[in-house]
Design a protein around this motif. Structure first.
Motif, mmCIF file in Angstrom:
data_model
loop_
_atom_site.group_PDB
_atom_site.id
_atom_site.type_symbol
_atom_site.label_atom_id
_atom_site.label_comp_id
_atom_site.label_asym_id
_atom_site.label_seq_id
_atom_site.Cartn_x
_atom_site.Cartn_y
_atom_site.Cartn_z
ATOM 1 N N GLU B 385 0.789 -1.227 0.000
ATOM 2 C CA GLU B 385 0.000 0.000 0.000
ATOM 3 C C GLU B 385 0.824 1.281 0.000
ATOM 4 O OE1 GLU B 385 -2.752 -0.162 3.251
ATOM 5 O OE2 GLU B 385 -3.562 -2.124 2.654
ATOM 6 N N ASP B 386 1.968 1.261 0.714
ATOM 7 C CA ASP B 386 2.709 2.518 0.912
ATOM 8 C C ASP B 386 3.982 2.588 0.075
ATOM 9 O OD1 ASP B 386 0.813 2.577 2.886
ATOM 10 O OD2 ASP B 386 2.213 2.257 4.544
ATOM 11 N N ASP B 387 4.188 1.592 -0.791
ATOM 12 C CA ASP B 387 5.414 1.559 -1.605
ATOM 13 C C ASP B 387 6.663 1.556 -0.711
ATOM 14 O OD1 ASP B 387 7.002 1.563 -3.879
ATOM 15 O OD2 ASP B 387 7.196 3.763 -3.833
ATOM 16 N N ALA B 388 6.561 0.874 0.417
ATOM 17 C CA ALA B 388 7.714 0.824 1.318
ATOM 18 C C ALA B 388 8.812 -0.041 0.719
ATOM 19 C CB ALA B 388 7.292 0.261 2.672
ATOM 20 N N LEU B 389 10.068 0.332 1.025
ATOM 21 C CA LEU B 389 11.226 -0.415 0.540
ATOM 22 C C LEU B 389 11.732 -1.323 1.650
ATOM 23 C CD1 LEU B 389 13.553 -0.888 -1.500
ATOM 24 C CD2 LEU B 389 14.708 1.083 -0.447
ATOM 25 N N LEU B 390 11.891 -2.617 1.366
ATOM 26 C CA LEU B 390 12.345 -3.585 2.365
ATOM 27 C C LEU B 390 13.837 -3.824 2.207
ATOM 28 C CD1 LEU B 390 11.336 -5.634 4.577
ATOM 29 C CD2 LEU B 390 11.248 -7.334 2.737
ATOM 30 N N ILE B 391 14.590 -3.646 3.297
ATOM 31 C CA ILE B 391 16.048 -3.840 3.240
ATOM 32 C C ILE B 391 16.477 -4.897 4.248
ATOM 33 C CG2 ILE B 391 18.306 -2.728 3.533
ATOM 34 C CD1 ILE B 391 17.070 -0.089 2.756
ATOM 35 N N ASP B 392 17.275 -5.846 3.773
ATOM 36 C CA ASP B 392 17.855 -6.910 4.600
ATOM 37 C C ASP B 392 19.259 -6.459 4.966
ATOM 38 O OD1 ASP B 392 19.361 -9.213 5.357
ATOM 39 O OD2 ASP B 392 17.991 -10.528 4.243
ATOM 40 N N VAL B 393 19.533 -6.324 6.285
ATOM 41 C CA VAL B 393 20.832 -5.771 6.704
ATOM 42 C C VAL B 393 21.796 -6.854 7.194
ATOM 43 C CG1 VAL B 393 19.800 -3.550 7.302
ATOM 44 C CG2 VAL B 393 20.077 -5.297 9.077
ATOM 45 N N ARG B 394 21.497 -8.115 6.904
ATOM 46 C CA ARG B 394 22.367 -9.195 7.394
ATOM 47 C C ARG B 394 23.645 -9.310 6.551
ATOM 48 N NH1 ARG B 394 18.913 -14.264 6.972
ATOM 49 N NH2 ARG B 394 18.449 -13.244 4.986
ATOM 50 N N SER B 395 24.480 -10.270 6.890
ATOM 51 C CA SER B 395 25.719 -10.467 6.137
ATOM 52 C C SER B 395 25.410 -11.092 4.786
ATOM 53 C CB SER B 395 26.662 -11.393 6.909
ATOM 54 O OG SER B 395 26.170 -12.722 6.859
ATOM 55 N N LEU B 396 26.370 -10.998 3.904
ATOM 56 C CA LEU B 396 26.199 -11.552 2.569
ATOM 57 C C LEU B 396 25.946 -13.059 2.642
ATOM 58 C CD1 LEU B 396 26.218 -10.453 -0.272
ATOM 59 C CD2 LEU B 396 28.649 -11.026 -0.445
ATOM 60 N N THR B 397 26.656 -13.733 3.545
ATOM 61 C CA THR B 397 26.479 -15.177 3.684
ATOM 62 C C THR B 397 25.052 -15.513 4.091
ATOM 63 O OG1 THR B 397 28.756 -15.211 4.473
ATOM 64 C CG2 THR B 397 27.483 -17.234 4.747
ATOM 65 N N GLU B 398 24.530 -14.809 5.069
ATOM 66 C CA GLU B 398 23.160 -15.071 5.491
ATOM 67 C C GLU B 398 22.174 -14.786 4.355
ATOM 68 O OE1 GLU B 398 23.909 -12.403 8.964
ATOM 69 O OE2 GLU B 398 22.484 -13.731 9.979
#
Lengths: 468, 468, 468, 468
Positions: B385-398
């Protein structure tokens, strides 16, 4: 209105936070240098400290006013009364606002009104406190070192401690005038003084935190004096010896007390390292109890047990401008001692060793030294058989009230000087009231090279109650 | 013989004290900068620290070797191996004795023999420990970052963290040779490494404090490699991102780690004062839990909860040469954080405010800010609905092991940089494994001016187990 | 003379130690059950506690008088005034001496004279304190719950809390007589009351520890009343809701408060074990902050953050005769909470789990539950779109002074009862002044099975100052 | 895999937690009764304790296995080996599962395999630990009191301490067989024993926490014995006197160790109250240092300084079924002592007085008593002139290695008995190695009515290094 009293047991000193809860503003009066206690209280009470002030230029502890103002952004307020010689030399540099008789400190509904109450010192102020939410009449007065519970602030310190000759009697006379002025105020006023029992700023302070003006008029000896002459005579009589560090405090508090960013946190060192500092001439203070010290200690170390009288004897016996190292039971003790020393301006507590367990130490670092602890029977024998010299290290007042006939008197604070002329090989026996002060004295004489020093455990109190 | 292991949980780092009880002499290997722990242990065990040494120039924490030697008068011993580029630049100035393959450190009956074990770094030493009272054979080896429990020290740090191009493969090859040499030693040797689980100096470290050489030969993947080529390929594969502060640590440890006289003890300040520092551009770190921070915090403050990963994220996100102020639950928390920061060389922890009770604070200091905490259902709705951007901040391996399909990946350590190009008005939703790292990230984005930041409580672990 | 005041912040209650330093004898007046504080003070001051007494049968905390007398061998002194219905039922069994108007408690030079001052309760005594070393006149009066700083003890508790119908007005009238009698006493007397700001025993208590009779005559509203009728009307007006536990306290304090040998020290349990107790129906209290609780908590647990109002809400909401388990940040918190609960007679604090780090917990023990924390914008939307019900959980007085128009009012202490008739599936939004009480309420409703409960962070104070 | 070792300094005892991080399950082996340490560790590591077990029926401390199982809901696992006489009498009642040679304890990927290793005791088990995630081979063995670092568990305790006549040699022979069996196992196995240096369960334990089987084969004297006969002779030679409380521990651990809900928290009492308990015949232990005790103590109190050897001498000298009261420097000391006593089953620590400052105490409570502390010069003179009796209170082994020629030998643990026949008026001088044990002995003799007891400060170590 909020009123909180902060009492430091070792200084026997009271400071106050007064604020208005409607606006969240507060003033702190007569803070010491462990300014964290005021910040913590302000946080607990939801107060912002807007002003910091003090009743007078203190002689018995280093003022924390300047430091607290700096750490909070509060305005610093200092007395402009007292004449040219008693102006705060750092007031301008510190951006302080000067206070005179009749000025106000306003905190929301709460107002402090400045009263000039000289005598103890020329610039001395008191602060009448009015809770404007309730009435326009004051509820009490912060009297600093002017009026105590059962006593008045001594007017002889400037002369005796700071060496300003001829001020003693003049001070007593203006103090009489300040009292006369207070006699006119209402009986119901609370009297909230700057010291409690044990302070050297008065001679008969009680262990009741506050009083009322009506009650003081009734019982305080000063209000019973028939005239100025009687008062002047009495107030100058039998005051205790002012500690030597009072002169130093006075000067620093007038010229600008140094500001601490944080309390010193002495580095943890190995006992070897502390012993090395001692060999190089630095002061090493053993903070443990006199019993532990007697069992075995580093030769040359001074025993100032970290307890009730620590600050007082530290002021008499420790250097101001040299590093100090501790031997301590644990880190908390070393930190506590370093904190207490800053209250009287001794800031160079540089390191400590934790000697909880001295057992292993012996030969590693240095041969340990014992203090011989004896009872009166042994003392009597030693004087008879070994030509031992008995020294009473109590105050002159205590000495005058009664002492062991064969004893000589040297006040503990003057023992280092007083022992210079004595034979270093002759056995010396020390006593005091309980064994505390004489134990400090014994450590001091051992460090000064006396080869046979003995301490009478239990002191004069023990002649009948201590059995060996 | 005495052997004591010191383990710092936050650094996942082990240091050792080894001594001879007959003579009371000890060496400390790989000390960190909270050197009080070694002095306390020496006092407890009745040991004098005669030598201080380290296995190599550390990249993950600031060495305490120089400081400990200074505080104890011990001799500082440093590696002379590794070639010209990897010499300790401050060795001469610090009066250090240089160690080479085959040298000895003798402590009464106990002897440490120097083994040159390059690979993780060129100058890396290991120390074989022999209890001469029992036998002439070694009982174990302090392997530093050469050989871990179940892993080997990564040879890619010099290139990746310190930027010495082309050293990665060369390092891997000499590491292989060091391993081959160890393969010849007896199975019964204890392996006493420099790190445990959680360290970024290796990729598969176990939570068992020590191992034996025979067991490592059996199970450590490195010993199972058929040849150098296989080993080189494997050891360079899938290593975690080295924290940015590693390069800085490395340089300081080689050129001369600064010496602390005492741990910093941040001054207690009022919340107003801390807010003022923040307005002037200083870094303000809120040490409270993510829940407390979300409820209300000072806008612009960074939330690094004082827990397990504090040191790691502080290394990624805090400045080295600028003052830092804390907002803390209490003084112990602020002191603990200041102590932990010194372990990685961040020494300017200058003040803190105790905000145990934030209730009264609000309007006085600044309007407080909340962090919106959401669950996955709310996240899904917001993206739709809000065009929110989802960001994953974990390590590259995860991230590689699995992630939410619609997410973008930015490692938390790089989020400040990575978010520069994003629209500051667009809603941003962060997630990690549990909600810890994304909460740090949310505080960072709020401080960077993003107006609508939401944190997924429970992270990827919560998709089924957390009910709202 | 020695006078020490002990103030318990959470109870807003003052007790006193008064002694004679010449003989080392002291009395303690109105002790609570954490009797260690009096023993510690006696040790510090070198006093032996010879007598223990109390001003009246307390309703707001459990008396520690009997316990302190037992632990010290002191004589217990209890009021014999007030008529048949208000006699201490356990006096004989406890070997107490009964006190009547005009009796004395003598301690060396110090004397307490008994004054019967009914009104708050029928048996209420005050103690005039005379320092015989100074004068035969009293210096102050311990007034218990008769006369406070700025207020008088409420005479309606017996009726409202203890259910003794018809006592309210009669109490008010005898209270008027007690006041008239005090009006004759000297202005300079210190007034040392039994409560400070925050106590439910009065309605307008100030944050000044003590007062003087003259000042109270001037400003205390009670002394300004023209006649009995005016006073009776005013003193019964707008008193806060008495907590439900007051009736229980009253009964226990009259019939014989149980004696603790030691404070309960709740066992450390695993979180699993605490979860198991909750499943079996025991009460589980989460002591963490509302932010931490909102992030994730054990479903069914009640959130009473361990802070200022802990004791008060515990008295309203916790059971007296059933085991209680805690979820706590650390052991100190659990011990502190257990101690605080004993002050109001809740002694069965049987265990706790340390959930400092809840991260790992989730699926192991039970799915965690979140509390939805919202701001006013979200609240308004939810009322409009989701038919959410808004509940104000503040006191009736606060509600009357102004509230959100669409809200219903249920006092937090009655929320469990009051919510019974509501639809468990309808979204419920709670607010209070700051978000503290409504957070407690939210946990209570969640535990009661409401499926959608939301808390307005910041409460009514936040309508403008909190930005999301 | 997770492996954590817990070491209690005063017991010189090691317990272990082993778990699988993949499933979060753990076992605790050989827990003591301060079970909070295991619960705290489990919380830190995110582990649930599923099993609790022990290697054997301990004689030197009270087992915490049953208690830990109860507090966590874990399964209790106990040895079924050792024959009829050595079965756990409470196993069935406690719902324990019995373990036999070859059984397994499975925790996710981690497995403990039961090995029956009799000798120290008949039922003794060891646990081989396999990390199934890495290999099917064991990585080490928890050897309990079977195999130590540099020593083996003594097989003579059952006979000497528990009085099971004729078991000493039989035990030594089965121990030889257990060793022979271990000789076949791989060198690389870690040996993780149940005790470290200072334990009375062996005679030559080192201060290295763990070892490897290969290294022990190389240096442990037991593996060097040519045959059974040589081993049996050596292992029974020169074992230290087993403390008298060992028999009691053994019996309780077999029949069912009592379970503590919480550690005892001794009530704070006034010094008067403690003195009253002493007069009534209760045991009063002064926990302060020997120096403080010597300076002045309550006549009849026993001085057990709360330090390294506290538990050991408490086991020798304190009663099991009677209340104990402490005189302590502060509350932490009293709590710590109460905690330590529970480890050996002394649970009735009922109260304490804080005598930080004894100064004021003297005449109030009772006349204080001093201990005369002397040096060797004074001791020699007293033996010559006063017919003083010199007693060496060290162990038989120390006595045999050399003593002062004129001394008699009575082990401190037997001094109460041994002094019965001595003349109570004759001066008695005590010495040990450093002055610690003889100070305990001096307090014991004073309490027993000897009128002139003197302690040689510094003990045999001081003949040259201590100067008075």
């Amino acid at each position: 209105m909020l009123l909180r009293r902060f009492y430091d047991d070792k200084l026997a000193q009271a400071s106050y936070m007064i604020g208005c809860q409607a606006t969240g503003e507060a003033v702190v009066v007569d803070p010491h240098r462990d300014t964290a206690v005021y910040l913590r209280a302000a946080a607990d009470e939801g107060m912002a400290i807007r002003y910091v002030t003090e009743t007078h230029i203190h002689a018995d502890f280093l003022s924390g006013s300047r430091q607290l103002a700096l750490h909070t952004g509060a305005e610093l307020l200092l007395s402009a009364e007292g004449g040219e010689d008693w102006q705060y030399a750092f007031a301008e540099e510190a951006g302080a606002r000067l206070l005179r008789e009749g000025d106000h400190i306003q905190l929301g509904n709460v107002r402090l009104t400045v009263l000039h109450t000289p005598g103890h010192t020329p610039e001395h102020l008191s602060f009448a406190v009015t809770d404007g939410a309730a009435t326009t009449e004051a509820m009490g007065v912060l009297t600093g070192d002017f009026l105590f519970v059962g006593d008045v602030g001594r007017p002889d310190l400037l002369e005796k401690a700071a060496g300003i000759v001829g001020t003693m009697e003049a001070g007593a006379r203006v103090l009489w005038k300040s009292l006369k002025r207070f006699e006119e105020l209402p009986d119901y006023l609370q009297i909230l003084p700057g010291h409690g029992a044990g302070s050297a700023c008065g001679k008969a302070l009680g262990s009741v935190p506050s009083s009322t003006l009506g009650y003081e008029k009734l019982v305080n000896w000063a209000f019973q004096c028939a005239d100025e002459a009687e008062f002047v005579a009495k107030v100058l009589e039998d005051q205790p010896e002012p500690p030597v560090y009072f002169a130093h405090m006075k000067r620093m508090n007038r010229d600008g007390p140094p500001v601490l960013d944080e309390l010193p946190d002495p580095s943890r060192l190995s006992p070897d390292a502390v012993a090395a500092h001692l060999r190089e001439g630095d002061t090493v203070v053993d903070l443990r109890s006199r019993g532990d010290f007697a069992s075995g200690h580093l030769p040359g170390s001074l025993n100032l047990p970290w307890g009730q009288d620590f600050t007082n004897w530290a002021g008499w016996l420790l250097p101001y401008d040299a590093p100090i190292y501790f031997l301590a039971s644990d880190q908390d003790q070393a930190r506590g001692a370093a904190r207490d020393l800053t209250l009287i301006g001794i800031d160079r507590s540089e390191g400590f060793a934790d000697i909880g367990a001295l057992d292993w130490w012996s030969a590693e670092v240095a041969p340990l030294q014992r203090t011989t602890v004896i009872d009166w029977r042994e003392a009597d024998r030693a004087m008879e058989e070994d030509d031992a010299l008995l020294i009473d290290v109590r105050s002159l007042t205590e000495w005058k009230e009664g002492h062991v006939p064969s004893a000589a008197h040297i006040h503990l604070g003057e023992l280092r000087e007083g022992a210079r002329t004595l034979d270093h090989e002759r056995p010396i026996i020390l006593y005091c009231r309980s064994g505390n002060r004489s134990a400090i004295g014994a450590s001091l004489l051992q460090a000064a090279g006396f080869s046979d020093v003995r301490n009478v455990e239990g002191g004069v109190r023990a002649r009948e109650t201590i059995h060996s």
